[in-house]
Design an enzyme around this catalytic site. Structure first.
Site, PDB file in Angstrom:
ATOM      1  CB  ALA A  36       4.245  41.783 -39.734  1.00 24.49           C
ATOM      2  CE1 TYR A  38       7.034  36.251 -30.812  1.00 23.08           C
ATOM      3  CE2 TYR A  38       4.713  36.320 -31.421  1.00 23.08           C
ATOM      4  CZ  TYR A  38       5.719  35.896 -30.569  1.00 23.08           C
ATOM      5  OH  TYR A  38       5.409  35.129 -29.487  1.00 23.08           O
ATOM      6  CD  GLU A 116       9.909  44.616  -5.204  1.00 21.68           C
ATOM      7  OE1 GLU A 116       8.778  44.072  -5.209  1.00 21.68           O
ATOM      8  OE2 GLU A 116      10.949  44.010  -4.900  1.00 21.68           O
ATOM      9  CE  LYS A 118       0.012  45.969  -1.593  1.00 21.82           C
ATOM     10  NZ  LYS A 118      -1.079  45.302  -2.275  1.00 21.82           N
ATOM     11  NE  ARG A 139      -1.391  35.942  -0.163  1.00 17.99           N
ATOM     12  CZ  ARG A 139      -2.286  36.247   0.755  1.00 17.99           C
ATOM     13  NH1 ARG A 139      -3.537  36.428   0.415  1.00 17.99           N
ATOM     14  NH2 ARG A 139      -1.941  36.369   2.019  1.00 17.99           N
ATOM     15  CE  LYS A 317      -3.583  49.331   0.252  1.00 19.48           C
ATOM     16  NZ  LYS A 317      -4.176  48.146  -0.330  1.00 19.48           N
ATOM     17  CB  CYS A 414     -35.994  77.120 -20.303  1.00 19.27           C
ATOM     18  SG  CYS A 414     -35.917  75.844 -21.584  1.00 19.27           S
ATOM     19  CB  CYS A 429     -33.002  71.843 -23.171  1.00 17.41           C
ATOM     20  SG  CYS A 429     -33.888  73.397 -23.345  1.00 17.41           S
ATOM     21  CB  CYS A 435     -32.837  77.081 -22.663  1.00 17.87           C
ATOM     22  SG  CYS A 435     -32.276  76.247 -21.169  1.00 17.87           S
TER      23      CYS A 435
HETATM   24  S1  IVH Z   1       5.689  40.938  -1.946  1.00 15.28           S
HETATM   25  C1  IVH Z   1       6.307  38.114   1.267  1.00 15.28           C
HETATM   26  N1  IVH Z   1       5.767  42.789  -3.803  1.00 15.28           N
HETATM   27  O1  IVH Z   1       0.345  42.646  -2.578  1.00 15.28           O
HETATM   28  C2  IVH Z   1       5.850  39.300   0.515  1.00 15.28           C
HETATM   29  N2  IVH Z   1       3.654  41.901  -3.188  1.00 15.28           N
HETATM   30  O2  IVH Z   1      -0.721  42.868   0.112  1.00 15.28           O
HETATM   31  C3  IVH Z   1       4.791  38.948  -0.418  1.00 15.28           C
HETATM   32  N3  IVH Z   1       1.777  42.824  -4.460  1.00 15.28           N
HETATM   33  O3  IVH Z   1      -0.389  39.247  -2.164  1.00 15.28           O
HETATM   34  C4  IVH Z   1       4.377  39.978  -1.344  1.00 15.28           C
HETATM   35  N4  IVH Z   1       2.966  44.169  -5.741  1.00 15.28           N
HETATM   36  O4  IVH Z   1      -0.439  40.212  -4.538  1.00 15.28           O
HETATM   37  C5  IVH Z   1       4.983  41.967  -3.074  1.00 15.28           C
HETATM   38  N5  IVH Z   1       5.985  44.398  -5.455  1.00 15.28           N
HETATM   39  C6  IVH Z   1       5.219  43.580  -4.730  1.00 15.28           C
HETATM   40  C7  IVH Z   1       3.817  43.536  -4.907  1.00 15.28           C
HETATM   41  C8  IVH Z   1       3.062  42.678  -4.100  1.00 15.28           C
HETATM   42  C9  IVH Z   1       1.744  43.728  -5.455  1.00 15.28           C
HETATM   43  C10 IVH Z   1       0.577  42.201  -3.889  1.00 15.28           C
HETATM   44  C11 IVH Z   1       0.647  40.683  -3.788  1.00 15.28           C
HETATM   45  C12 IVH Z   1       0.419  40.363  -2.343  1.00 15.28           C
HETATM   46  C13 IVH Z   1      -0.270  41.596  -1.847  1.00 15.28           C
HETATM   47  C14 IVH Z   1      -0.034  41.781  -0.375  1.00 15.28           C
END
Ligand code: IVH
Length: 688
Positions: A36, A38, A116, A118, A139, A317, A414, A429, A435
């Protein structure tokens, strides 16, 4: 008209403050002021800027939503290509990646990696010149993307200007735009309520929202951003490690996930993978794996890249949570309340780590909304331990002979009529306890662990007992004999005697368990407990139900004025009250209860509910508190006499909100129910 200096100063101060609070909120995850407050700062700035438009600067936090481009998005060439990542799916593959890295670097010791999440969204590149955001691009094919500057500006966690004294003259931040799970749920609910098409998953929702020609639409979508890399830069020196650079980016104001960690060697990578896989369901955003990057930038240089992907990084993955398969048929299951649930029979498919051949279709509305037909190719999703479901149909693959799914007119078990109330999603039913499916369901529910807890009475046994006609109603269970049971399939004298013993033991119960075991619609465990505490005895409850029944047909009363005795219990609204009244008004049900008491089912007197300063108040908990587990918070409230409910209604006194609150928070806002944060909750339980 020139701007008075005091006003110009105030505007600059507000911009400064708002940008600072954005940084606390999005980057550090440590807001200092309530929403609020903010909003007040933001409104004050908007007012000043509308009085004196010459005050508006491009990095002003009020300037996120710009105008719609006349034509589609322009093209942007990436000077430093946006590469993709090599994928792997197993420990073995990850080990060979680590081996290749070591060979190329000519070393034997453990490599330092930056690990990191993904993120499952879409990659963007954000270009800053002299510290100002000048370009946002998708991209695309890695070399040429689309100019989505106006849209990325609307993402509130993306800084419009870099923090700090001497920002680089040119800097391209790279990262992922995504939609957090909670925002995705809310968005889909809103879209469905407006009769618009919903999104299949948060990733599609993020992509669909970012690629809107009208930035006002993007602004209305709950998008977020995490930085994980960079492209072109000028005017700075890079540090030694990738992870250090991410830390530097965090200081410039970019959100960097707190899940990013430095790990040592392959063992560190594997532990990180397992930890993230385990915590995946509770993360507030979707991830489809983890990424490991050689942390030393000098080593990255040595490793170099192929035309497609760097040799210094790999994505490990998770097993896919969504796959395509064919819908072979639909069968209808009948539950204990007679509800018909459509179950999809699928061509078996490996998804979410298991082979799935059935999925729930929920109800007819859901089938119609998604336009699912037998023979269709469908997308099946299995996330964590959630029951597999069909999220979408691949319309392009619909065969000419695909068949519409129809609600059966007669119960498949039934043969009684199937009825679906006006505007109701669920069809039932009408056979009631005639039943066998409903009878079996109600017996299983009666015997279940949290109800009468008859150990060893499972589905196979109940099927036989009902089919042989030995058990028609739950009271018949108490007339079974060991010699009778010993004749059933897979039952010896020993297990028959054990079962008789656990049936016997179940007679000693509690009133809440007994009420729950009766299987009255909408009376779950919590409500059963409240009823027991409120009325104390079964006689008192029955009497109240029969008295309240008289108010049912009184059309001069609003629904919430009917059933006054039952609705005096917290959590009980008109719908639950109707079910209770109807249950007790049936001679058959009262007879079954009498029989159960006659054979010796009994319970100790109910302890009156603890009185306290919060007696009569109802609270709902949502999200995670920092210093309390859910059970602790619940116990603290209950010890003061409060009732803690699972769902928000007009009767809720307040909702207590922790981190990542769920849909209960929206409901509370809709109904105008007060919302307490953790500090307010602590004052409540400690101060009262
Ligand atoms: S690095 C040069 N780090 O994954 C390396 N990508 O499969 C470039 N992505 O197009 C990507 N989390 O959209 C990187 N921690 C992460 C990521 C990440 C998700 C996605 C990104 C990339 C795709 C590649």
């Amino acid at each position: 008209m020139s701007v008075p200096e005091s006003i110009a100063r105030r505007a600059a101060e507000l911009r400064e403050q708002i940008n600072y609070h954005n940084y606390r909120y999005y980057v550090l995850d440590q807001p200092e002021i309530p929403d609020a407050e903010y909003d007040r700062l933001m409104r004050e700035l908007q007012r000043l800027e509308s009085q004196y438009p010459e005050l508006i600067t491009p990095d002003s936090p009020t300037q996120r939503v710009g105008a719609k481009p006349a034509e589609g998005f322009g093209e942007v060439r990436h000077l430093i290509p946006m590469l993709s990542l090599e994928n792997c799916f197993s420990e073995d593959e990850l080990r060979s990646f680590d081996r290749r890295v070591k060979e190329r670097l000519g070393r034997t010791g453990a490599v330092r990696y930056c690990a990191e999440p993904k993120f499952d969204g879409l990659a963007v590149s954000l270009r800053y010149e002299q510290g100002y955001l000048v370009m946002g691009a998708t991209r695309g094919d890695g070399y040429v993307g689309e100019d989505v500057t106006q849209n990325v500006r609307t993402v509130r966690s993306i800084p419009l200007r870099l923090r700090g004294e001497s920002p680089p003259s040119v800097f391209e931040a790279r990262g992922e735009i995504f939609m957090p799970k909670a925002g995705f749920e809310i968005l889909n609910r809103k879209l469905a309520a407006r009769g618009e098409k919903t999104f299949v998953n948060p990733r599609n929702a993020a992509a669909g929202s970012l690629r809107q020609l009208d930035p006002a639409v993007t602004a209305s979508r709950p998008l977020a951003f995490y930085a994980y890399g960079w492209g072109e830069y000028q005017g700075i020196e890079l540090p030694e490690f990738h992870s250090e650079m991410l830390e530097q980016m965090r200081q410039w104001g970019f959100p960097v996930s707190h899940e990013v960690k430095v790990v040592q060697g392959i063992e560190g990578c594997l532990a990180y993978y397992m930890d993230m896989e385990k915590r995946r369901p509770e993360l507030p955003f979707e991830i489809d794996g983890v990424v490991f990057k050689v942390d030393s930038l000098a080593q990255q240089e040595i490793l170099g890249m192929t035309s497609r992907a760097p040799r210094w990084a790999i994505a490990h993955k998770f097993p896919a949570q969504e796959e395509m398969t064919r819908l072979l048929d639909v069968e209808w299951q009948v539950g204990r309340t007679g509800a018909l649930t459509p179950v999809a029979r699928l061509e078996p498919v490996f998804v979410g780590g298991v082979t799935v051949s059935n999925a729930t279709l929920h109800n007819m509305d859901e089938i119609e909304r998604k336009d699912i037909r037998i023979g269709d190719t469908v997308v099946v999703r299995r996330a964590g331990d959630v029951i597999p479901e069909i999220v979408a149909v691949v319309k392009q693959r619909r065969p000419a002979d695909a068949r519409k799914i129809e609600l059966p007119k007669k119960c498949p078990v039934c043969g009684s009529d199937v009825v679906r109330g006006e505007g109701e999603a669920i069809a039932r039913c009408s056979g009631g306890l005639y039943c066998p499916a409903q009878r079996k369901g109600s017996i299983l529910h009666f015997a279940s662990r949290r109800a009468m807890n008859i150990e060893g009475l499972g589905e196979k046994l109940v099927d036989q007992l009902v089919e042989k006609g030995w058990v028609e109603h739950v009271d018949d269970l108490y007339r079974l004999t060991a010699s009778q049971l010993a004749k059933l399939d897979r039952m010896g004298p020993k297990s028959a005697a054990n079962l008789i013993e656990s049936i016997e033991r179940s007679k000693n119960t509690t009133m809440p368990r007994f009420l729950f075991a009766l299987g009255i619609r909408e009376i779950g465990e919590a409500t059963a407990k409240l009823l027991a505490e409120h009325f104390g005895t079964l006689e008192a409850l029955e009497k109240a139900a029969l008295e309240d029944l008289k108010t049912e047909k009184d059309t001069s009363l609003k629904p919430e004025q009917r059933y006054p005795r039952l609705q005096a219990v917290p959590d009980i609204g008109p719908a639950a009250a109707t079910h209770i009244c109807h249950f007790f008004s049936q001679d058959r049900n009262r007879q079954i209860i009498a029989n159960l008491l006659n054979v010796g089912v009994h319970w100790p007197p109910v302890k009156a509910k603890r009185e306290g300063p919060l007696t009569g108040k109802t609270y709902v908990l949502t999200g995670a508190l920092d210093h309390w587990t859910r059970d602790e918070a619940k116990a603290a409230l209950e010890s003061l006499g409060a009732h803690v409910s699972e769902s928000v209604s007009k009767k809720t006194t307040a909702v207590i909100m922790g981190k990542d609150p769920g849909s209960k928070l929206d409901k509370a806002r809709q109904l105008g129910v007060p919302i307490l944060d953790e500090a307010a909750f602590e004052t409540l339980v400690k101060g009262t």
